[in-house]
Enzyme design. Structure first.
Site, PDB file in Angstrom:
ATOM      1  N   TYR A 154     -57.270  -4.011  -2.733  1.00  0.00           N
ATOM      2  CA  TYR A 154     -55.906  -3.615  -2.700  1.00  0.00           C
ATOM      3  C   TYR A 154     -56.143  -2.210  -1.753  1.00  0.00           C
ATOM      4  O   TYR A 154     -55.392  -2.131  -0.927  1.00  0.00           O
ATOM      5  CB  TYR A 154     -55.370  -2.879  -4.047  1.00  0.00           C
ATOM      6  CG  TYR A 154     -54.024  -2.465  -3.890  1.00  0.00           C
ATOM      7  CD1 TYR A 154     -52.868  -3.508  -4.011  1.00  0.00           C
ATOM      8  CD2 TYR A 154     -53.847  -1.334  -4.349  1.00  0.00           C
ATOM      9  CE1 TYR A 154     -51.521  -2.796  -4.086  1.00  0.00           C
ATOM     10  CE2 TYR A 154     -52.546  -0.754  -4.181  1.00  0.00           C
ATOM     11  CZ  TYR A 154     -51.343  -1.512  -4.342  1.00  0.00           C
ATOM     12  OH  TYR A 154     -50.189  -0.906  -4.366  1.00  0.00           O
ATOM     13  N   LYS A 158     -54.391  -1.708   1.716  1.00  0.00           N
ATOM     14  CA  LYS A 158     -53.421  -0.721   2.040  1.00  0.00           C
ATOM     15  C   LYS A 158     -53.848   0.409   3.204  1.00  0.00           C
ATOM     16  O   LYS A 158     -52.866   0.804   3.825  1.00  0.00           O
ATOM     17  CB  LYS A 158     -52.988   0.135   0.643  1.00  0.00           C
ATOM     18  CG  LYS A 158     -52.340  -0.622  -0.397  1.00  0.00           C
ATOM     19  CD  LYS A 158     -50.893  -1.326   0.063  1.00  0.00           C
ATOM     20  CE  LYS A 158     -50.200  -1.729  -0.908  1.00  0.00           C
ATOM     21  NZ  LYS A 158     -48.769  -2.153  -0.635  1.00  0.00           N
TER      22      LYS A 158
END
Length: 253
Positions: A154, A158
């Site tokens: 993640y 991001k």
């Protein structure tokens, strides 16, 4: 007297949480809003709320990581609501685990939705924006882009969203298209509630612990992110591009 035609905005991952908040705010701002999520039926309550308030909205089920599905969805939006000139890439998933436990599927799934999905959606709508001489793309990053234990996939996705944002800002700026990113901190959504459940902590305690570390002494709500999106997509934000704003209750980076 002439009136400006209503612009069409596309919000991915908009059936709930941040995406739903953004979709409703943009509708209140006067946009026709395409409410996208994996399950089209799940978008219906958001569409109904927008329509009940006098707005125009369309529910569209699409896997943003599927190239053909994205193209078909964007064509449907253009035919039904109008050619889209605003895109909010919000769709996201988490597959948290420590590196030694993380599977290839955990990694690929997160990269597929966050990075491939943002790429496919932006590529599909940019032609309409260039033709109109106006466009706004807002990509959702996260404070996890700065690093977060148990979120190698993640965090990497991001952080990648931020580089993607800055590059598109360079490429599309001459056509009247701005591209910016918002990096939320702790926002009260089903996703953060699921995280609390996974670690065995009541959600209220989980929020209180997070708020204790936040300078403004509270956790965020979807409306906080929607307000930032509203600025980025506005006419007046035409000189703001390639930026990453951390909406996290305090300074990050």
């Amino acid at each position: 007297m002439t009136t400006t035609p209503r612009r069409t905005a596309v919000v991915t991952g908009a059936a709930r949480g941040i995406g739903a908040g953004v979709a409703k705010r943009l509708a209140a701002d006067g946009f026709a809003v395409a409410v996208l999520d994996l399950d089209e039926a799940a978008c219906a309550p958001v569409v109904a709320e927008i329509e009940a308030a006098g707005g125009a909205a369309l529910a569209v089920g699409v896997d943003v990581a599927d190239e053909a599905a994205v193209q078909a969805a964007v064509e449907r939006i253009a035919d039904t609501l109008g050619e889209p000139t605003v895109l909010v890439n919000n769709a996201g998933i988490i597959r948290d685990n420590l590196l030694f436990k993380m599977t290839v599927d955990d990694w690929d799934s997160v990269m597929g939705v966050h990075l491939r999905g943002s790429f496919l959606m932006a590529r599909a709508v940019q032609g309409f924006m260039i033709q109109a001489g106006f466009g706004r793309i807002v990509n959702l990053s996260s404070t996890s882009a700065l690093g977060n234990r148990g979120q190698a996939n993640y965090a990497a996705a991001k952080a990648g969203v931020q580089g993607f944002t800055k590059t598109l800002a360079l490429e599309l700026g001459r056509f009247g298209v701005t591209v910016n990113a918002i990096a939320p901190g702790f926002i009260e959504t089903e996703m953060t509630a699921a995280t609390a459940e996974r670690i065995g902590m009541p959600f209220e305690e989980f929020k209180a612990a997070a708020a204790a570390e936040i300078p403004v002494a509270r956790t965020g709500r979807p409306e906080d992110i929607a307000h930032a999106v509203s600025y980025f997509v506005s006419e007046g934000a035409g000189f703001t591009s390639g930026q990453v704003i951390y909406v996290a209750g305090g300074p990050k980076a």
